[in-house]
Enzyme design. Structure first.
Site, PDB file in Angstrom:
ATOM      1  N   LYS A   1     -18.868  -1.718 -68.016  1.00  0.00           N
ATOM      2  CA  LYS A   1     -19.033  -1.047 -66.715  1.00  0.00           C
ATOM      3  C   LYS A   1     -18.435  -1.852 -65.574  1.00  0.00           C
ATOM      4  O   LYS A   1     -17.931  -1.295 -64.603  1.00  0.00           O
ATOM      5  CB  LYS A   1     -20.527  -0.813 -66.430  1.00  0.00           C
ATOM      6  CG  LYS A   1     -21.318  -0.188 -67.575  1.00  0.00           C
ATOM      7  CD  LYS A   1     -21.086   1.290 -67.679  1.00  0.00           C
ATOM      8  CE  LYS A   1     -21.733   1.905 -68.894  1.00  0.00           C
ATOM      9  NZ  LYS A   1     -20.883   2.018 -70.071  1.00  0.00           N
TER      10      LYS A   1
ATOM     11  N   ARG B   1     -16.132  10.154 -74.118  1.00  0.00           N
ATOM     12  CA  ARG B   1     -16.458  11.082 -75.208  1.00  0.00           C
ATOM     13  C   ARG B   1     -16.582  12.493 -74.637  1.00  0.00           C
ATOM     14  O   ARG B   1     -16.557  12.676 -73.426  1.00  0.00           O
ATOM     15  CB  ARG B   1     -17.816  10.687 -75.803  1.00  0.00           C
ATOM     16  CG  ARG B   1     -18.896  10.720 -74.736  1.00  0.00           C
ATOM     17  CD  ARG B   1     -20.300  10.499 -75.219  1.00  0.00           C
ATOM     18  NE  ARG B   1     -21.241  10.790 -74.157  1.00  0.00           N
ATOM     19  CZ  ARG B   1     -21.571   9.974 -73.176  1.00  0.00           C
ATOM     20  NH1 ARG B   1     -21.022   8.781 -73.096  1.00  0.00           N
ATOM     21  NH2 ARG B   1     -22.438  10.342 -72.253  1.00  0.00           N
TER      22      ARG B   1
END
Ligand code: MV4
Length: 483
Positions: free
Chosen positions: A117, A293
């Protein structure tokens, strides 16, 4: 599509069924692997071929060597990972390629970059995407961390660099709490992600959680499919997702699309992806993370854009050009997705498994159900509590909420507790109807919601009793007249 003729689906439940449906429409063969707990899964029957994978029901879907060898044995060209399980494993994506299989998703390098992140924030900042003030390297020293937090100004948030699902995250309201929170975030991050790296950033109070759906092919074509508001969540689990956001200025929307497509283009990302942002009350935009995804909530975007995200994802992985470019994509109306979970909202949302004894799904125009549930199905205890998704759509926001109310009242699942009563309360709430919600919404509203059966259902039960009494009477009369 030349290179993909047969796909192995390394997933289960509604998303496995969703991928099978996309394969059938593309005239591609589908193969599923299933754990011992999933022998009765409806998707196992719908796939062209199915193979058992042994061991613990969860680990079966994570242990990638047997899955890869089954894919080779079944002569598959590609693997679709769905969401969860192996979908964000760079190691799995690499292993697929090494085994001569196409991983239906982005490159392993992109999965790796966005899995961090902090690194993804740095990469996005370089491109000119707005991010929250914070640290670009992991905080290892308490005193240093506290000093930085003071410079940023409280409240700050400590986040696990390799985290997700709210784990390894701590809000720090004042300097005196920093030490305790820093330790808790680091330990939790170590425990769940195997790495203790944490970073600090400015905390935004009650933000909206808005994400932009992207599709990019291997020819450099990048399109966005609009945004979704995913603010309605509980304990970092999204409960309702909406497309488009019913409360977003046209300027902020335009900016979200511009920065998202620019970043994806500059980073050379391929496949589908979601760029996540936090928006404050003034529509200020801050990038927080990128999901590599297909997401649970992709149907709301499919409904408003008309683009089949799973089909296009498979085509891009096969090396095809994007079928539709930005100018050809037209957005229409609103869509709301309600995640149906087998849990008991009257008992602190405890997961609740069981056998479906009665199942009646809503229908009619603007109603879509993505679920692998059927009457007689026993929901396994090993997996996530989400058993399906109801997606409703109409041309205007008010009409969409009304349709949702009607569809939720029609939905009848017996034999297990579900969160449908919670959804029925939300769609009747004035703030929801006016589009006034942010990430603090559910916590604020929960106590006021009545989670016993809705009056519409009680009315229906009264009618059922009335009808059977009437039939009894008619039968009794007939017997009398005949004799
Ligand atoms: C934040 C935030 C406020 N400020 N970051 C939650 C999930 C993860 N993807 C990021 N999340 C948040 N990040 C900053 N700088 C608020 C959230 C957040 C949240 C945080 C703590 C407790 C509940 C929350 C619910 C939604 C979003």
């Amino acid at each position: 599509m030349k290179t993909i003729k047969k796909v192995l689906i390394a997933n289960r439940g509604e998303i496995a069924l969703r991928i099978i449906r996309a394969c059938k429409e593309l005239e591609i063969k589908s193969v599923v692997v299933f754990s011992e707990a999933d022998v009765n899964g409806v998707w196992v029957r719908k796939a062209d071929e199915c193979y058992p994978i042994m061991g613990n029901p969860v680990e079966a879907y994570l242990n990638f060597e047997p899955i890869l060898s089954l894919a080779k044995k079944a002569e598959c060209d590609a693997i679709h990972p769905g969401y969860g399980f192996l979908s964000e494993s760079a190691e799995f994506a690499r292993a697929c390629t090494e085994a001569g299989l196409i991983f239906i998703g982005p490159s392993a390098d992109h999965i790796e970059l966005f899995g961090d992140k902090m690194a993804s924030k740095v990469a996005m900042k370089k491109i000119g995407v707005p991010v929250l003030e914070g640290t670009d390297t992991p905080i290892t020293d308490l005193a240093e961390g506290e000093k930085i937090a003071k410079e940023i100004g409280f409240p700050v948030i400590i986040k696990a660099a390799f985290g997700g699902g709210g784990r390894g995250m701590r809000i720090v309201k004042a300097a005196k709490e920093f030490g305790k929170m820093f330790e808790a975030a680091t330990n939790e991050s170590m425990k769940y992600f195997g790495k203790g790296d944490v970073f600090i950033e400015k905390y935004v109070e009650n933000p909206r959680h808005i994400e932009v759906q992207i599709i990019a092919d291997s020819f450099g074509n990048v399109v966005h499919l609009g945004e979704r508001d995913c603010s309605i969540q509980r304990r970092h689990q999204k409960v309702i997702e909406i497309a488009p956001s019913p409360r977003l200025s046209p300027e902020a929307r335009k900016e979200l699309f511009r920065i998202s497509t620019k970043a994806i283009t500059r980073l050379g990302y391929e496949s589908v992806g979601t760029v996540e942002y936090l928006l404050d009350e003034d529509d200020n935009i801050y990038f927080i993370e990128m999901n590599t995804r297909v997401q649970v909530e992709h149907p709301v975007t499919e409904v408003i854009s008309g683009v089949d995200i799973i089909q296009r994802m498979i085509e891009i992985a096969a090396g095809d050009k994007l079928k539709y470019l930005q100018e050809e994509i037209k957005f229409r109306g609103y869509a709301i997705e309600f995640r149906i979970n087998s849990e008991n909202p009257q008992n602190n949302f405890m997961p609740s498994s069981g056998t479906v004894t009665n199942y009646l799904t809503p229908g009619g125009p603007g109603v879509r159900i993505d679920s692998s549930l059927y009457e007689g199905y026993e929901t396994p205890t090993s997996y996530d509590s989400m058993i399906g998704k109801l997606i409703v759509s109409a041309l205007d926001w008010e009409g969409t909420v009304r349709k949702a109310t009607r569809a939720l009242d029609e939905y009848n699942i017996e034999g297990l507790h579900t969160n449908i009563p919670l959804h029925r309360q939300i769609v009747r709430d004035i703030d929801f109807k006016e589009g006034k919600f942010n990430t603090g919404y559910l916590d604020k509203k929960m106590d006021a919601f009545n989670l016993s059966a809705s009056s519409a259902i009680q009315e229906e039960e009264k009618k059922i009793s009335f009808i059977s009494a009437m039939i009894q009477k008619i039968k009794a009369n007939k017997l009398v007249t005949r004799s």
